[in-house]
Design a protein around this motif. Structure first.
Motif, PDB file in Angstrom:
ATOM      1  N   VAL A   1      37.101  19.119   7.792  1.00  0.00           N
ATOM      2  CA  VAL A   1      37.419  19.976   9.801  1.00  0.00           C
ATOM      3  C   VAL A   1      38.578  18.907   9.721  1.00  0.00           C
ATOM      4  O   VAL A   1      39.941  19.546  10.093  1.00  0.00           O
TER       5      VAL A   1
ATOM      6  N   ASP B   1      41.540  18.626   6.073  1.00  0.00           N
ATOM      7  CA  ASP B   1      42.064  20.415   5.200  1.00  0.00           C
ATOM      8  C   ASP B   1      42.257  20.553   6.317  1.00  0.00           C
ATOM      9  O   ASP B   1      43.356  21.739   5.784  1.00  0.00           O
ATOM     10  N   TRP B   2      41.449  21.213   7.833  1.00  0.00           N
ATOM     11  CA  TRP B   2      41.480  22.192   8.608  1.00  0.00           C
ATOM     12  C   TRP B   2      42.630  21.685   9.738  1.00  0.00           C
ATOM     13  O   TRP B   2      43.514  22.399  10.175  1.00  0.00           O
TER      14      TRP B   2
END
Length: 750
Positions: free
Chosen positions: A517, A520-521
């Motif tokens: 989270v 990567d996000w």
């Protein structure tokens, strides 16, 4: 770059120290003649020098002028060969002379102290010359006797042993007082040459044995990071030909060792790494070892690397002392140095400034996974991809620690698969506890290490072995500051209301998917505060708060460390913050779950400032709030009374889990799960009646069951209602409560 480096360490093949010893033999031959003339026996009773002093010998001693050397002029002559000849033929003596600027007199002192290490016959000669056969090592008095030819010269030569003189200031020579004397004078101190210098002068190669526990010597390969090639170019342009000084700054788990290896490879020198975790705890002892490491790097012509400056400065009460010692060593060092750390750092002494800070980015999950694959492949094994993804995601280890962890995991797998050896239980914890049922609401994701995993070749490490080896890499940092808790409980041992259990599962999900989270996000860029997870467990004593922390740590495959508040909270102003900083600094490198038990004693409410103590208490709380936000791991706090915590603090928590007093249905489940499968039970046990009649918490019920088990073992029967009622009565006595009537149906102990 060779002009920046110290001469390489001498080796035996170049020139043994026989020439120097011939100089000593010449000097001692003159001394023996002078001693024989001075102490010639006049009778048989005087024929035992060193063992007996006759009256006539005492009178002859009184006839000598005070302070007269043994080799007084004109009988004394310069021993042969001279130091110019010795230095020309032996690199060790030449290095010692030029590196520390030693005079001929100081070199002779070093030679006197060295000789017994090369030949024990010198011990007998020293005993004879010192008129005491038990004194086998040279005294300061003997050195002055042999090396001075006049009374004035003897007095002046005492300056060689002054604290600021090169031999003692650089710890080349140690003066040891005669243990048989009370407050002996300087002349009655033995001269002991440092073992490191002894090895150099005797041509011994290899790392000093005193550094074996905290130093590592290697020859790095060619640089792996193209960006670090600029370090070598920077070194060639150092002002005044000064050797390069680099500070590699990066978080735990980053490639902080890369700049040191690449710089050493570019300079074509060896790399000497000081592992600060292996240094002694005492400041003086740590300083001595660090000074040896600096000198060893100079002897080897190696680049010196200090792997963790935070570890060296971990004790706040000794931080300034250690910083000053390090600054002085840096100022006097003549070779390249790389210091590594996570935060900002600069040496205290301005003379040692000039460090170039090189930021080092942390390894991502993909990079750590590739490192695991590479190190395991080097051992000829492959692990399951899901296992590698899980261990790379959960543990922020750097290349060195991943390499060590991979070796450990492979060795454990080989031990498990070796015929004739017992196969250990395949669980996520090293305690040997059986696998527990999965957590409530688990989706069966491959990241949870609760269930055994045996994919891959038979000798491939399992997920549990990979996690155990990764945990072992960093737990030493918190060993002196916190207590590691064995995680033996699983989800099946925890009896809680559904919503409470679901919150605990959400805590696990928050940690397990944090990298995805945040990194990567891209959610990390939207946060102004830290990326760690903090949870507060509140409820009456014995309702399962600490057990829940154990279950979470076991589910995540991480160590659980309990912070001992007695070592953190201090009555002295500012000490609590320092102690807590030590904990968080060490924890940042461990990937462990921190447990602050009874946290209201540490994170209490801020009060109105009525006196100086209140003001400092509020400062402590404000500091703790900020430090908790910066911690990137999982911190669990437990308290019996939530209202005792500061509201500003609770607002910064991601989770607040209420642990209620168990109801009757939950108490019945607790009674049942407290019995191990192999425990003998009376079939007539009435768990429903126990839950209805006795309102106890889960912790108290576990105490009752354990006490009843000992009572049953003593009675030679299975665990039945009589033993449970007797144990329950004892538990109510401990709680200072009146036990409700159990009734005649509860085993006759109502």
């Amino acid at each position: 770059m060779s002009e920046l480096l110290a001469p390489s360490r001498p080796v035996v093949a170049e020139s043994p120290p026989l020439v120097a010893l011939r100089r000593l033999d010449d000097l001692l031959a003159q001394a023996v003649d002078a001693m024989e003339f001075r102490c010639a026996p006049e009778s048989a009773a005087e024929a035992f020098p060193g063992l007996h002093v006759s009256a006539s010998q005492a009178r002859r001693l009184l006839e000598l002028p005070p302070g007269r050397p043994l080799l007084a002029a004109p009988t004394a002559r310069e021993p042969r060969p001279g130091w110019d000849v010795i230095g020309a033929g032996h690199i060790g003596w030449r290095w010692l002379r030029t590196r520390y600027g030693l005079s001929d007199l100081e070199l002779d002192v070093a030679l006197l102290a060295l000789a017994p290490e090369a030949d024990l016959r010198y011990e007998r000669l020293y005993g004879y010359l010192q008129d005491d056969v038990s004194r086998k090592r040279p005294l300061v008095g003997l050195a002055l006797d042999l090396l001075a030819t006049t009374v004035e010269g003897r007095l002046a030569a005492r300056a060689v042993f002054a604290p600021q003189a090169p031999l003692t200031a650089h710890r080349l020579l140690t003066l040891v007082p005669d243990p048989r004397a009370v407050e002996p004078p300087l002349l009655a101190h033995f001269m002991v040459l440092d073992q490191q210098i002894t090895d150099v002068l005797l041509g011994q190669s290899g790392l000093d044995r005193r550094l074996a526990g905290c130093c590592r010597l290697e020859t790095p390969a060619a640089g792996s990071d193209p960006e670090h090639g600029g370090l070598v170019r920077m070194a060639s342009r150092s002002p005044g030909g000064r050797p390069p000084r680099v500070y590699a700054q990066g978080p735990a788990g980053s490639a902080r060792g890369g700049p040191a290896r690449d710089l050493a490879a570019g300079l074509g020198v060896a790399l000497l790494t000081v592992e600060t975790s292996g240094l002694p705890d005492e400041a003086d002892a740590a300083s001595d070892v660090l000074a040896l490491a600096f000198r060893e790097a100079s002897l080897l012509g190696a680049l010196l690397r200090i792997d963790d400056i935070e570890g060296f400065r971990l004790r706040p009460d000794e931080r300034e002392v250690r910083e000053r010692v390090l600054a002085g060593l840096l100022a006097g060092h003549d070779g390249p140095v790389v210091v590594e750390g996570a935060g900002e750092w600069a040496p205290l002494d301005r003379r040692a400034l000039g460090f170039l800070t090189v930021p080092v980015a942390p390894y991502g999950v993909a990079a750590r996974r590739a490192l695991w694959e590479r190190e395991l492949a080097a051992q000829g094994v492959r692990a399951a991809p899901a296992d590698l993804r899980a261990v790379a995601d959960r543990f922020r280890l750097g290349p060195d620690r991943i390499a060590d962890a991979a070796l450990t995991a492979v060795a454990e797998a080989a031990r498990r698969t070796t015929p004739g050896r017992p196969c250990p239980r395949n669980t996520s914890d090293t305690s040997g506890a059986p696998a527990r049922p999965s957590r409530p609401g688990a989706s069966g994701t491959p990241d949870a290490p609760s269930a055994p995993h045996a994919s891959g070749p038979p000798d491939a490490p399992t997920r549990e072995e990979l996690f155990a080896s990764a945990r072992a890499q960093s737990r030493h940092r918190l060993a002196a500051l916190a207590q590691r808790v064995e995680t033996v409980y699983g989800w099946g041992d925890l009896v809680l209301p559904p919503d409470c259990a679901a919150q605990l599962a959400e805590v696990c999900e928050r940690v397990a998917h944090g990298r995805q989270v945040m990194d990567d996000w891209g959610f990390e860029r939207t946060l102004s505060r830290g990326r760690g997870v903090s949870a507060l467990f509140t409820g009456p004593p014995g309702t399962g708060k600490t057990m829940a922390a154990e279950v979470i740590a076991r589910e995540l495959g991480l160590d659980l460390v309990k912070i001992d508040l007695s070592t953190v909270v201090s009555k002295y102003v500012g000490e609590t913050e320092k102690n807590l900083e030590r904990v968080f600094t060490a924890a940042a490198d461990t990937d462990a779950v921190l447990l602050f038990d009874e946290a209201d004693a540490l994170f209490g409410k801020r009060s109105e400032v009525r006196e100086a103590h209140d003001r400092y208490a509020n400062i402590e709380i404000a500091y703790l709030l900020q430090r908790m936000e910066r911690y990137e791991g999982l911190a669990v706090l437990t308290t019996n009374l939530r209202r005792n915590l500061d509201e500003a603090f609770t607002r910064r928590l991601q989770f607040i889990v209420e642990f209620p007093f168990p109801g009757e249905a939950d108490r019945e489940r607790i009674w049942r799960v407290c019995f191990p499968p192999r425990a003998p039970r009376d079939p007539a046990l009435d768990f429903a009646r126990l839950a209805r009649d006795f309102q106890l918490t889960g912790g108290s019920i576990r105490n009752v069951v354990l006490h009843a088990a000992f009572l049953a073992a003593s009675d030679g029967t299975a665990i039945g209602m009589p033993q449970l009622v007797r144990a329950t009565r004892r538990e109510f006595q401990k709680l200072d409560q009146v036990m409700p009537g159990a009734g005649p149906d509860a085993g006759g102990e109502g």
